[in-house]
Write a protein that holds these residues in place. Structure first.
Motif, mmCIF file in Angstrom:
data_model
loop_
_atom_site.group_PDB
_atom_site.id
_atom_site.type_symbol
_atom_site.label_atom_id
_atom_site.label_comp_id
_atom_site.label_asym_id
_atom_site.label_seq_id
_atom_site.Cartn_x
_atom_site.Cartn_y
_atom_site.Cartn_z
ATOM 1 N N GLN A 33 -2.334 13.600 0.624
ATOM 2 C CA GLN A 33 -3.800 13.508 0.382
ATOM 3 C C GLN A 33 -4.021 14.724 -0.311
ATOM 4 O O GLN A 33 -4.079 15.883 0.347
ATOM 5 C CB GLN A 33 -4.109 12.727 0.963
ATOM 6 N N ALA A 49 -3.041 11.052 -4.481
ATOM 7 C CA ALA A 49 -2.642 11.372 -3.686
ATOM 8 C C ALA A 49 -1.172 11.443 -4.038
ATOM 9 O O ALA A 49 -0.841 11.235 -5.903
ATOM 10 C CB ALA A 49 -2.495 9.773 -3.413
ATOM 11 N N ASP A 76 -2.790 8.365 -9.006
ATOM 12 C CA ASP A 76 -3.241 7.311 -8.056
ATOM 13 C C ASP A 76 -4.070 7.877 -6.497
ATOM 14 O O ASP A 76 -3.717 8.861 -6.147
ATOM 15 C CB ASP A 76 -1.394 7.706 -7.328
ATOM 16 N N ARG A 114 0.427 -1.703 -0.292
ATOM 17 C CA ARG A 114 0.297 0.402 -0.082
ATOM 18 C C ARG A 114 1.121 1.591 -0.140
ATOM 19 O O ARG A 114 0.498 1.802 0.529
ATOM 20 C CB ARG A 114 -0.699 -0.110 1.456
ATOM 21 N N TRP A 167 3.011 9.136 -3.026
ATOM 22 C CA TRP A 167 1.682 8.696 -1.895
ATOM 23 C C TRP A 167 1.290 9.353 -0.842
ATOM 24 O O TRP A 167 0.508 9.242 -0.231
ATOM 25 C CB TRP A 167 1.435 7.225 -2.089
ATOM 26 N N ARG A 226 -6.464 6.993 -3.437
ATOM 27 C CA ARG A 226 -7.112 6.524 -2.153
ATOM 28 C C ARG A 226 -8.869 6.716 -2.020
ATOM 29 O O ARG A 226 -9.057 7.940 -2.193
ATOM 30 C CB ARG A 226 -7.058 6.727 -0.997
ATOM 31 N N ASP A 227 -9.672 6.390 -1.658
ATOM 32 C CA ASP A 227 -11.041 6.148 -1.851
ATOM 33 C C ASP A 227 -11.496 6.956 -3.351
ATOM 34 O O ASP A 227 -12.256 7.687 -2.841
ATOM 35 C CB ASP A 227 -10.849 6.363 -1.374
ATOM 36 N N ASP A 232 -5.824 1.968 -7.465
ATOM 37 C CA ASP A 232 -5.433 2.430 -6.307
ATOM 38 C C ASP A 232 -5.003 1.955 -5.019
ATOM 39 O O ASP A 232 -4.593 0.075 -4.671
ATOM 40 C CB ASP A 232 -6.920 0.825 -6.225
ATOM 41 N N ILE A 233 -4.064 2.862 -4.031
ATOM 42 C CA ILE A 233 -3.251 2.398 -3.226
ATOM 43 C C ILE A 233 -3.710 1.384 -2.112
ATOM 44 O O ILE A 233 -2.761 0.614 -2.032
ATOM 45 C CB ILE A 233 -2.923 4.138 -2.954
ATOM 46 N N ASP A 234 -4.881 1.006 -1.834
ATOM 47 C CA ASP A 234 -4.918 0.458 -1.032
ATOM 48 C C ASP A 234 -4.992 -1.077 -1.398
ATOM 49 O O ASP A 234 -5.325 -1.623 -0.697
ATOM 50 C CB ASP A 234 -6.109 1.018 -0.196
ATOM 51 N N ARG A 235 -4.678 -1.141 -2.119
ATOM 52 C CA ARG A 235 -4.745 -2.222 -3.187
ATOM 53 C C ARG A 235 -3.695 -2.840 -3.653
ATOM 54 O O ARG A 235 -3.102 -4.124 -3.491
ATOM 55 C CB ARG A 235 -5.952 -2.607 -3.978
#
Length: 239
Positions: A143, A136, A129, A19, A140, A131-132, A167-170
């Motif tokens: 935000q 970012a 890039d 992440r 990253w 998040r939700d 998708d940063i969280d993935r």
């Protein structure tokens, strides 16, 4: 759909982050050029490189490793991380990169992105890039409140070669890509969209391909871990 094997560079080594966190890096090798040759030998059409140190520093840091990769393979190579002015962009393209990826600059200096895309037709991509769904920047670490689709639309008429949506969280989590968000973006703009983050198995590649609108997918950890066999994946996508 084109599959882009990823080589993320940190301190001259091939790594994958979880992440986007630099303190959660898994080292997969200390010879990036050898890894590039292995990917090329498997038949890949492109390579995707990221200068992770450069993304934080705002300037190229892993130049030696990138140059070694360019000398080692004949396939086209795209690079992101630390490219934030025209001199750096031109220097990298002169060294043999097929395409540069501008991420932070797309938010902080969109005029530069437009100028670069005009000066180097077909050789400038924008990295989105998020998040939700919110962009970012600076590796990253920062935000913004800017929606990825809104940023993408700003470059519709700029001549940008591709959008790389992460998708940063993935990213690096091996939980599957955000197919829905990537497809929505691809349908919202005319610029080709490349999916990044979370590609973990062959079914993920099939799901992205079957949208009919996603132009490419980037995979890193799954290739290093053996969860995806590169030759088999390339055969699947070409079929």
């Amino acid at each position: 759909m084109i599959l882009y094997p990823a080589i993320d560079l940190k301190d001259g080594q091939c790594v994958r982050l979880l992440r986007g966190r630099m303190d959660e890096a898994t080292v997969f090798g200390d010879d990036p050029a050898a890894q590039a040759r292995a990917f090329a030998a498997a038949g890949c059409e492109w390579l995707h490189l990221v200068d992770l140190n450069g993304a934080f520093a705002g300037r190229p840091v892993n130049a030696g490793a990138v140059e070694a990769i360019l000398a080692a393979v004949d396939v086209p190579v795209q690079l992101g991380g630390g490219i934030r002015d025209m001199a750096t962009a031109e220097a990298w393209l002169d060294k043999g990169l097929a395409r540069i990826i501008l991420g932070t600059a797309a938010v902080e200096d969109p005029g530069f992105v437009r100028a670069a895309a005009g000066r180097f037709p077909g050789r400038v991509a924008v990295g989105l890039d998020a998040r939700d769904g919110r962009v970012a920047t600076r590796g990253w670490a920062e935000q913004t409140d800017l929606a990825a689709v809104d940023l993408a639309r700003r470059f519709e008429d700029a001549g940008v070669a591709a959008l790389i949506y992460t998708d940063i969280d993935r990213d690096g989590a091996m939980g599957g890509p955000n197919v829905a968000a990537t497809e929505d973006l691809a349908r919202a703009v005319s610029i080709p969209v490349i999916a990044s983050g979370g590609v973990a198995r062959m079914d993920d590649l099939t799901a992205l391909r079957d949208t009919g609108v996603i132009a490419g997918a980037i995979s890193g950890r799954a290739l290093y871990d053996g969860a995806i066999d590169l030759r088999a994946a390339l055969d699947l996508l070409r079929a």
